[in-house]
Design an enzyme around this catalytic site. Structure first.
Site, PDB file in Angstrom:
ATOM      1  NE  ARG A 107     -21.335   6.676   2.247  1.00 15.02           N
ATOM      2  CZ  ARG A 107     -20.002   6.367   1.747  1.00 15.02           C
ATOM      3  NH1 ARG A 107     -20.170   5.765   0.560  1.00 15.02           N
ATOM      4  NH2 ARG A 107     -18.988   7.115   1.978  1.00 15.02           N
ATOM      5  CE  LYS A 167      -1.226  10.937  -2.350  1.00 10.24           C
ATOM      6  NZ  LYS A 167      -2.852  10.755  -2.616  1.00 10.24           N
ATOM      7  N   GLY A 204     -13.696   7.786   6.461  1.00  8.09           N
ATOM      8  CA  GLY A 204     -12.924   7.409   5.615  1.00  8.09           C
ATOM      9  C   GLY A 204     -12.217   6.092   6.371  1.00  8.09           C
ATOM     10  N   GLY A 243     -14.293  13.150   3.326  1.00 10.40           N
ATOM     11  CA  GLY A 243     -13.693  14.226   2.582  1.00 10.40           C
ATOM     12  C   GLY A 243     -14.576  15.642   3.082  1.00 10.40           C
TER      13      GLY A 243
HETATM   14  P1  AMP Z   1      -5.162   8.863   3.428  1.00 12.82           P
HETATM   15  O1  AMP Z   1      -5.967   8.626   2.133  1.00 12.82           O
HETATM   16  O2  AMP Z   1      -4.114  10.002   3.264  1.00 12.82           O
HETATM   17  O3  AMP Z   1      -5.856   9.021   4.656  1.00 12.82           O
HETATM   18  O4  AMP Z   1      -4.190   7.657   3.548  1.00 12.82           O
HETATM   19  C1  AMP Z   1      -4.787   6.363   3.806  1.00 12.82           C
HETATM   20  C2  AMP Z   1      -3.400   5.457   3.510  1.00 12.82           C
HETATM   21  O5  AMP Z   1      -2.555   5.757   3.976  1.00 12.82           O
HETATM   22  C3  AMP Z   1      -3.890   3.824   4.085  1.00 12.82           C
HETATM   23  O6  AMP Z   1      -4.155   3.147   2.747  1.00 12.82           O
HETATM   24  C4  AMP Z   1      -2.575   3.523   4.488  1.00 12.82           C
HETATM   25  O7  AMP Z   1      -1.919   2.371   4.256  1.00 12.82           O
HETATM   26  C5  AMP Z   1      -1.590   4.633   3.994  1.00 12.82           C
HETATM   27  N1  AMP Z   1      -0.464   4.644   4.949  1.00 12.82           N
HETATM   28  C6  AMP Z   1      -0.456   4.935   6.551  1.00 12.82           C
HETATM   29  N2  AMP Z   1       0.933   5.122   6.969  1.00 12.82           N
HETATM   30  C7  AMP Z   1       1.569   4.878   5.815  1.00 12.82           C
HETATM   31  C8  AMP Z   1       3.095   4.769   5.744  1.00 12.82           C
HETATM   32  N3  AMP Z   1       3.946   4.982   6.935  1.00 12.82           N
HETATM   33  N4  AMP Z   1       3.612   4.782   4.601  1.00 12.82           N
HETATM   34  C9  AMP Z   1       2.885   4.471   3.415  1.00 12.82           C
HETATM   35  N5  AMP Z   1       1.517   4.423   3.434  1.00 12.82           N
HETATM   36  C10 AMP Z   1       0.994   4.875   4.625  1.00 12.82           C
END
Ligand code: AMP
Length: 435
Positions: free
Chosen positions: A36, A236, A392, A415
């Site tokens: 950064r 999510k 991210g 974000g």
């Molecule tokens: P996000 O912040 O929504 O981009 O989510 C990132 C996180 O999703 C990472 O820490 C991953 O470990 C988690 N992740 C990815 N695939 C899965 C899965 N199949 N089940 C649970 N967590 C997951």
């Protein structure tokens, strides 16, 4: 881009308040990743070389909220203290103050000022506050071509509350407001947008980092070279609802992996066992699949997954896995895409001319569950088309794997880039002067 940049205004002899993103990871006072700081250097160097007085400000971490007006307690803390018996109140108050002082040490930007000075090869004066006696003195002593850094913007409660008095005071330090903090461009805080929105500064322009991020990402979204493939993953669905909908309109193929995929698979009628599912979004997923069909777009889901009986704990613990098709046994959860899916996803990526990617394909923090994410990262690295990583986790994965220099663009704002993919206007950019 229709917003003015520092190149569109005369900066010579002008006091430029530059909002940068110096929210670098730190361990025991040592900066562990300088990406950064490096990202802000082109703007800072340009301003120095063109005779501006450069006043930098940034947030760092999430300091305890107590660092409000003169170290007072927050309303919530005051309430908690007042609810205690009288003889315990002083100790409780002291405890909150101690935490605040610890955070002040933990989240100070001083180490960044020192490192920045080394990188620039010239002194960077450090103000012990954002506004106040120290900042007043440092700013007023600044000469053309000199640089100073103000203390963590989030040490002031007014930063996140868009406090008018704080914005006015900051505006009194400058002739030109420059926003170059892409990582916080989706936030509407005092130093990221409000100072310009309130009209306290007449000249508000962007720096080179924001200019580059926007030109690459907005261009890819608005004028993509086809085939255009978007890949979404992560945990999510709910976080990425609008992104899915907007991307379906822009891309030719939308690939969904990661934890998000299971809500889609369940919506298609498969058994997903104990996988991560957002039952409230099942109808939404059905709508999106219908939307893809109506628009003639491909929406690709995993056809196999790597499953385990429980989530790894700790996250990098050794784990026993099995491979399942789209149906997963009741006592198993899907934690990565399987090899067949990885191959399909990789083939789509390899034949694309534009690819954007946000979110890992599995629990990539665990080596056994990182293969899907690695396969996708590798496919992007091998693609000749434009490849954009939306910050991210995916940015971290690509960098860790050593593929960073094979990508066209790795965004510095997870974000902010997601909000761009959503089609949203970013307050930190909207507030700037039009060309
Ligand atoms: P996000 O912040 O929504 O981009 O989510 C990132 C996180 O999703 C990472 O820490 C991953 O470990 C988690 N992740 C990815 N695939 C899965 C899965 N199949 N089940 C649970 N967590 C997951």
């Amino acid at each position: 881009m229709n917003k003015k940049s520092i190149k569109d205004v005369c900066v010579k002899g002008k006091r430029c308040l530059v909002r940068v993103d110096f929210n670098v990871p730190m361990k025991d006072g040592v900066i562990t990743d300088e990406t950064r700081i490096n990202g802000a250097l082109p703007t800072i160097k340009y301003l120095i070389d063109n005779g501006a007085k450069v006043i930098l400000c940034s947030h760092m971490g999430k300091p305890h909220n107590i660092l409000t007006e003169g170290f007072g307690l927050t309303k919530k803390e005051k309430k908690a203290v007042e609810a205690l018996p009288a003889e315990e109140q002083a100790a409780a108050k002291a405890e909150y103050l101690k935490k605040a002082l610890n955070d002040k040490k933990k989240f100070t930007l001083k180490p960044v000022a020192i490192r920045l000075a080394e990188k620039l090869g010239q002194p960077v004066a450090f103000a012990e506050d954002l506004v106040g006696e120290s900042a007043d003195a440092v700013v007023s002593a600044l000469k053309d071509g000199e640089v100073c850094l103000l203390e963590n913007t989030r040490f002031m409660a007014g930063e996140e509350k868009r406090d008018e008095a704080l914005c006015k005071k900051l505006a009194s330090y400058c002739d030109i407001y420059v926003n170059d903090a892409f990582g916080t461009a989706h936030r509407s805080h005092a130093t990221t947008a409000a100072i310009a929105e309130y009209g306290f500064v007449d000249t508000a322009v962007c720096g080179f980092l924001i200019e580059k991020e926007l030109s690459v990402m907005a261009d890819a979204l608005e004028n993509p070279v086809h085939p255009f493939v978007a890949i979404l993953g992560g945990a999510k669905v709910a976080d990425k609802l609008k992104v899915i909908s907007n991307l379906l309109e822009k891309c030719d193929t939308l690939i969904i992996g990661g934890g998000m995929a299971f809500t889609f698979l369940k919506a298609k009628g498969f058994e997903v066992g104990a996988s991560l599912v957002d039952n409230e979004q099942i109808d939404y997923c059905k709508d999106m699949m219908k939307k893809a069909e109506d628009l003639g777009k491909k929406l690709i889901l995993p056809v196999d997954c790597v499953c385990a009986k429980s989530f790894p704990n700790p996250i990098d613990a050794e784990i026993e896995t099995i491979v399942c098709g789209e149906n997963i046994p009741a006592d198993y959860m899907g934690l990565d895409i399987g090899a067949k899916s990885a191959e399909t996803f990789a083939n789509e990526v390899k034949s694309a001319k534009t690819v954007i990617w946000n979110g890992p394909m599995g629990v990539f923090e665990n080596p056994t569950l990182a293969k899907g994410t690695i396969a996708v990262a590798k496919a992007l690295a091998d693609t000749e088309g434009t490849t954009i990583i939306g910050g991210g986790d995916s940015a971290a994965a690509v960098t860790q794997l050593g593929f960073a220099d094979k990508m066209s663009h790795i965004s510095t704002g997870g974000g902010a880039s997601l909000e761009l993919f959503e089609g949203k206007k970013l307050p930190g950019i909207e507030c700037l002067n039009n060309k």
